[in-house]
Design a protein around this motif. Structure first.
Motif, mmCIF file in Angstrom:
data_model
loop_
_atom_site.group_PDB
_atom_site.id
_atom_site.type_symbol
_atom_site.label_atom_id
_atom_site.label_comp_id
_atom_site.label_asym_id
_atom_site.label_seq_id
_atom_site.Cartn_x
_atom_site.Cartn_y
_atom_site.Cartn_z
ATOM 1 N N ILE A 89 0.803 -1.367 -0.111
ATOM 2 C CA ILE A 89 0.055 -0.022 -0.026
ATOM 3 C C ILE A 89 0.941 1.132 0.171
ATOM 4 C CG2 ILE A 89 -1.519 1.328 1.420
ATOM 5 C CD1 ILE A 89 -2.924 -1.249 2.493
ATOM 6 N N VAL A 90 1.791 1.243 0.854
ATOM 7 C CA VAL A 90 2.610 2.473 1.004
ATOM 8 C C VAL A 90 3.488 2.839 -0.072
ATOM 9 C CG1 VAL A 90 4.799 3.568 2.237
ATOM 10 C CG2 VAL A 90 2.838 2.238 3.572
ATOM 11 N N GLY A 91 3.886 1.631 -1.073
ATOM 12 C CA GLY A 91 4.864 1.830 -2.196
ATOM 13 C C GLY A 91 3.799 2.023 -3.312
ATOM 14 N N ASP A 92 2.619 1.645 -3.245
ATOM 15 C CA ASP A 92 1.777 2.028 -4.445
ATOM 16 C C ASP A 92 1.429 3.514 -4.302
ATOM 17 O OD1 ASP A 92 1.773 -0.450 -5.441
ATOM 18 O OD2 ASP A 92 -0.125 -0.834 -4.626
ATOM 19 N N PHE A 130 11.057 -2.662 5.943
ATOM 20 C CA PHE A 130 11.128 -2.554 4.664
ATOM 21 C C PHE A 130 11.739 -1.205 4.124
ATOM 22 C CE2 PHE A 130 7.474 -5.213 5.455
ATOM 23 C CZ PHE A 130 7.627 -6.174 4.454
ATOM 24 N N LEU A 131 12.331 -1.391 2.970
ATOM 25 C CA LEU A 131 12.892 0.007 2.190
ATOM 26 C C LEU A 131 12.108 0.138 1.227
ATOM 27 C CD1 LEU A 131 14.850 2.308 1.927
ATOM 28 C CD2 LEU A 131 16.513 0.731 0.995
ATOM 29 N N GLU A 135 9.962 3.714 -6.977
ATOM 30 C CA GLU A 135 9.196 2.895 -8.056
ATOM 31 C C GLU A 135 7.955 2.101 -7.489
ATOM 32 O OE1 GLU A 135 12.445 3.094 -7.875
ATOM 33 O OE2 GLU A 135 12.922 3.959 -9.660
ATOM 34 N N GLY A 136 8.041 2.302 -6.009
ATOM 35 C CA GLY A 136 6.939 1.532 -5.304
ATOM 36 C C GLY A 136 7.422 0.021 -5.123
ATOM 37 N N ASN A 137 8.523 -0.386 -5.409
ATOM 38 C CA ASN A 137 8.627 -1.682 -5.100
ATOM 39 C C ASN A 137 9.622 -1.522 -3.804
ATOM 40 O OD1 ASN A 137 11.042 -0.642 -6.173
ATOM 41 N ND2 ASN A 137 11.337 -2.251 -7.462
ATOM 42 N N PHE A 138 10.200 -2.783 -3.111
ATOM 43 C CA PHE A 138 10.891 -2.686 -2.055
ATOM 44 C C PHE A 138 11.473 -3.964 -1.523
ATOM 45 C CE2 PHE A 138 6.165 -3.608 -1.361
ATOM 46 C CZ PHE A 138 6.011 -5.012 -0.883
ATOM 47 N N ASP A 144 21.408 -10.457 7.506
ATOM 48 C CA ASP A 144 22.292 -10.111 6.668
ATOM 49 C C ASP A 144 22.528 -8.361 6.453
ATOM 50 O OD1 ASP A 144 23.621 -12.677 6.413
ATOM 51 O OD2 ASP A 144 22.378 -13.004 4.523
ATOM 52 N N THR A 145 21.377 -7.984 6.607
ATOM 53 C CA THR A 145 21.012 -6.614 6.261
ATOM 54 C C THR A 145 20.056 -6.211 7.258
ATOM 55 O OG1 THR A 145 21.309 -6.807 4.163
ATOM 56 C CG2 THR A 145 20.655 -4.470 4.606
ATOM 57 N N PRO A 146 20.527 -6.059 8.669
ATOM 58 C CA PRO A 146 19.630 -5.735 9.820
ATOM 59 C C PRO A 146 19.058 -4.281 9.753
ATOM 60 C CG PRO A 146 21.723 -6.003 10.381
ATOM 61 C CD PRO A 146 21.784 -6.138 9.139
ATOM 62 N N PHE A 147 19.795 -3.419 9.030
ATOM 63 C CA PHE A 147 19.267 -1.915 9.131
ATOM 64 C C PHE A 147 19.206 -1.479 7.828
ATOM 65 C CE2 PHE A 147 23.714 -2.010 9.616
ATOM 66 C CZ PHE A 147 24.233 -0.854 8.721
ATOM 67 N N PHE A 148 18.234 -0.300 7.750
ATOM 68 C CA PHE A 148 18.012 0.545 6.365
ATOM 69 C C PHE A 148 18.446 2.053 6.786
ATOM 70 C CE2 PHE A 148 15.034 -2.862 4.822
ATOM 71 C CZ PHE A 148 15.812 -3.298 3.860
ATOM 72 N N GLN A 149 19.073 2.403 5.749
ATOM 73 C CA GLN A 149 19.150 4.131 5.877
ATOM 74 C C GLN A 149 18.643 4.792 4.723
ATOM 75 O OE1 GLN A 149 23.624 3.237 5.735
ATOM 76 N NE2 GLN A 149 23.654 4.684 7.580
ATOM 77 N N ILE A 150 18.209 5.972 4.794
ATOM 78 C CA ILE A 150 17.752 6.616 3.690
ATOM 79 C C ILE A 150 18.318 8.151 3.769
ATOM 80 C CG2 ILE A 150 15.941 5.444 2.838
ATOM 81 C CD1 ILE A 150 14.044 7.169 4.417
#
Lengths: 243, 243
Positions: A89-92, A130-131, A135-138, A144-150
């Motif tokens: 929903i958020v991506g869309d 999620f990141l 484009e709405g995908n995530f 292995d990748t326990p964090f996201f940065q933006i």
């Protein structure tokens, strides 16, 4: 710019975002980049946004509007049956907003792009992080990748890579993130205090503790000083190079 | 990408560059990005390059060719009367190369741009350190900005900002730079060993010590490990955040 980090640890999820937005160095303001939707006993959802402020505010407003009227709860983040559905929903919504602005016939100096970190837990699912791309995908965080940065991610990355530990306490995780934010703030004018924090405890299914760290926060200032001293000491204690 | 740092301390100048170049992740090679021109008793000049490899190699070759024939030493870095003149020559050469390629009627996916760090000392001048832009103009380091970085600069910046000290020894400065390189290498595939080091001692007017740190260098590997441990310890010793 912006700096936001979402961190997954055994105990739950930790979200931290700065509040500075700028369009050039002479147009600097403070905006909240962290938003939560909670339904006690059922779900807690947090998003943090980076990128075009008009885009990210429109996305948040749309998600908000669609979750207010029970009769219009499709697509609503309150009606979604899993975090995967929430991410969709958020991506869309993000893709839709960018598309609307991009097709309006207007030209802008900057693009309308934005990225979103989304995390939370729905009913009997696991806490997920999620990141979400423009484009709405995530993609989803994992062991292995326990964090996201933006946003302005590079300055604060080395310490996260080096010191993350999956069984940290929430307090330790916040300390780590504050050090990462401090490194970024020291190096880049476009990231600044106040800092927003939200801590979601696994299986609590309600909003966790929220903290705002203001510009004159004595703990943050002490931490920044102490970290500077600690870095110099750590460097001094290394085996010095010999020719 | 690339990572190069030129550092000015009381004792002289320290130059450090990586050697990785890549055009996409499947086209990775090793190239020296540090070049020196020395005339004992008269001058020592070092440049480090980042950006389009064809551009930077052409610049280095041109500077080289023009400094070989004594009769053609105009403009030569050996004939320049000051570091400012050397910077002007290097800047003009860079601008000329970029212009030639850009006007050739061909299109390239990447731009022809490049940046250069230049440092050294000529005759009775002071040691000076410059950052040269693709447009051929340049800025000089001073007490407020005692170092320049080019290439992938962000990951390794926080530790430089925090731990630089103008009265460091050369060995301490190299240790600091290696930590900064290590943070960058850990976070970004496009920067890699071997690392080249050149140390210019104020008023020596000759090439200083040069070191190449290879991929399997035991000191560098130990340093990287020790730094990881030291960071975790330093973080552990901070006052942990409390709600």
């Amino acid at each position: 710019m912006t700096y936001c980090v979402g961190l997954q640890i055994d105990r739950g999820l930790v979200f931290m975002s700065d509040t500075r937005t700028n369009s050039g160095v002479d147009n600097v303001s403070s905006f909240k980049k962290m938003h939560t939707w909670n339904l006690e006993g059922d779900r807690s959802i947090t998003i943090m946004t980076a990128g075009n402020l008009a885009t990210t505010q429109a996305v948040v407003s749309l998600i908000d509007e669609r979750s207010k009227e029970p009769s219009e709860r499709t697509p609503s983040v309150y009606a979604a049956k899993s975090m995967f559905q929430v991410a969709t929903i958020v991506g869309d919504t993000l893709k839709e907003v960018i598309k609307t602005h991009a097709n309006s016939g207007q030209r802008a100096d900057s693009t309308f792009n934005a990225s979103i970190i989304l995390g939370g837990q729905v009913a009997d699912g696991e806490p997920r992080l999620f990141l979400i791309y423009p484009e709405g995908n995530f993609i989803e965080a994992g062991a292995d990748t326990p964090f996201f940065q933006i946003g302005e991610t590079k300055y604060g990355r080395p310490i996260l890579v080096r010191a993350y530990d999956t069984d940290m306490t929430f307090e330790q995780a916040i300390t780590l993130l504050l050090v990462s934010f401090d490194s970024t703030i020291k190096a880049n004018l476009s990231v600044g205090l106040p800092i927003d924090v939200h801590v979601y405890e696994t299986d609590s299914l309600k909003e966790g503790q929220k903290v705002r760290i203001e510009a004159d926060d004595p703990y943050f200032n002490d931490l920044s000083m102490a970290w500077g001293v600690a870095l110099r000491e750590a460097l001094g204690n290394l085996d010095t190079f010999r020719f």
